[in-house]
Scaffold this active site. Structure first.
Site, short mmCIF file in Angstrom:
data_model
loop_
_atom_site.label_atom_id
_atom_site.label_comp_id
_atom_site.label_asym_id
_atom_site.label_seq_id
_atom_site.Cartn_x
_atom_site.Cartn_y
_atom_site.Cartn_z
N GLY A 95 15.35 49.17 -13.43
CA GLY A 95 15.87 50.20 -12.53
C GLY A 95 16.28 51.44 -13.29
N ARG A 131 8.16 47.70 -12.99
CA ARG A 131 8.29 46.27 -13.24
C ARG A 131 6.98 45.76 -13.81
NH1 ARG A 131 13.85 45.76 -12.61
NH2 ARG A 131 14.47 46.83 -10.70
N ASP A 152 19.31 43.58 -18.76
CA ASP A 152 19.12 42.34 -19.50
C ASP A 152 17.66 41.87 -19.51
OD1 ASP A 152 19.10 41.69 -16.82
OD2 ASP A 152 20.77 40.27 -16.92
N THR A 199 21.87 50.66 -17.07
CA THR A 199 21.95 50.06 -15.74
C THR A 199 23.20 50.56 -15.05
OG1 THR A 199 22.31 48.00 -14.50
CG2 THR A 199 22.96 47.99 -16.82
N ASP A 236 24.79 48.95 -12.91
CA ASP A 236 25.55 47.79 -12.44
C ASP A 236 26.73 47.40 -13.34
OD1 ASP A 236 23.61 47.69 -10.48
OD2 ASP A 236 22.46 46.10 -11.46
N ASP A 260 26.74 45.31 -15.67
CA ASP A 260 26.75 43.85 -15.69
C ASP A 260 26.30 43.26 -17.02
OD1 ASP A 260 24.12 44.65 -15.48
OD2 ASP A 260 23.59 43.24 -13.88
N ARG A 288 23.78 44.78 -7.53
CA ARG A 288 23.09 43.49 -7.64
C ARG A 288 24.11 42.37 -7.47
NH1 ARG A 288 19.14 42.30 -12.74
NH2 ARG A 288 21.17 42.42 -13.76
#
Length: 325
Positions: A12, A73, A104, A126, A128, A130, A172
């Site tokens: 992303g 992707r 990741d 990212t 996120d 995360d 996410r």
């Protein structure tokens, strides 16, 4: 001394990726190292979609969101033969090392390339937040500010019409954007996957009780920030309205959070990380992830980084609940 480095963005997109690409390119050129941009992530690496950078190539991109290199992707990259074909494409232009900017999943690709002889350094790109090895990820700050501005506007309308508003933000399976936006926007309730046990009826009953309790105290509107990992905002809004009699609307902010001009923090931190990635490769390092902890830019072995677990700080979550009462 490494003579040629490539840089790609994978997964992303995130605001600040262009700042990192720019830093990689300009640090390489300052050291007399050839540098190539790889278009469309690992797919472009496999297909040989390379752009040779000079100092003009990265002009006027630091303030632009998204990624100038594009992203795609490419699950086929898990195949060792596909990676071998990509390495051959790299060798054709003399590319000896690679900077990978992504999450990741992108790190795992870098790890596998390192095992096949290509020196790699990964940057956490990212929205996120995360990735456990770092307190900062490229794009998070911009995404939070973008979402907060949208939430403020929705809240104005919600207040005018005395509504309950459920606003779903991205992340996410991580609740960091929701937590930060909830605190920054003064939300009454914040829903994050890290504190959701999967019992949706129980969660909704707690929200209904909270809304009715505040309504009895004279509260005229109610703001709920819902993380993507909890989701189901439209159905939740319908059931809350039926149970409380309070007009309830759901808004899903979606991919607008990925776009827009990066904040100063995302531009500056991404720039430092990009420069450090080049320095690490020049020192002979490989299979590393650049992170930020305790005010310092540091690096970890990718395997160690991927093995770390991350959770929302319980104290921060409790404070968010207290402030929303």
């Amino acid at each position: 001394m490494v003579k040629c480095i490539g840089v790609l963005t994978s997964g992303g997109d995130a605001p600040g990726m262009n700042a990192a690409v720019r830093a990689v390119a300009r640090t390489c050129l300052n050291k007399g190292i050839e540098v190539y941009g790889v278009k469309l992530g690992y797919k472009g690496l496999h297909d040989g979609e390379f752009i040779k950078f000079d100092r003009h190539s990265t002009r006027n991109i630091i303030n632009i969101g998204g990624t100038m290199l594009k992203s795609a992707r490419f699950p086929e990259f898990k195949d060792p033969e596909v990676r071998k074909e990509a390495i051959e494409k790299m060798k054709e232009v003399g590319m000896e090392a690679l900077v990978v900017i992504g999450g990741d999943g992108s790190f795992r690709g870098a790890q596998k390339l390192s095992a096949q002889g290509i020196n790699t350094v990964a940057l956490p790109g990212t929205i996120d937040l995360d990735i456990a090895c770092t307190e900062y990820t490229i794009g998070f700050d911009t995404a939070v500010n973008t979402a907060m501005q949208a939430i403020d506007k929705i809240r104005d309308s919600s207040t005018s019409h005395e509504r309950c508003s459920i606003i779903e933000v991205m992340g996410r399976n991580a609740g960091y954007i929701a937590l930060w936006c909830g605190i920054a926007s003064g939300a009454e309730d914040i829903l994050i996957p890290e504190r959701f046990d999967g019992n949706r009826p129980k969660l909704e009953n707690e929200l209904i009780e909270s809304i009715l309790e505040k309504k009895a105290l004279g509260k005229k509107h109610h703001l709920i920030i819902n993380a993507e990992g909890v989701g189901h905002s439209y159905g939740m809004a319908k059931r809350i309205e039926q149970a409380t009699g309070v007009e309830t609307r759901a808004s899903i902010l979606g991919h607008m959070q990925r776009g827009g001009n990066p904040t100063a923090k995302d531009r500056v931190y991404a720039s430092y990380m990009g420069a450090l990635a080049v320095d690490l490769l020049c020192s002979g390092a490989t299979n590393r992830v650049v992170g930020y902890r305790n005010g310092q830019y540091i690096d970890y072995d990718i395997e160690d980084a991927l093995g770390m677990a991350k959770d929302v700080d319980q104290y921060e979550f409790e404070i968010a609940q207290i402030l929303g009462r």
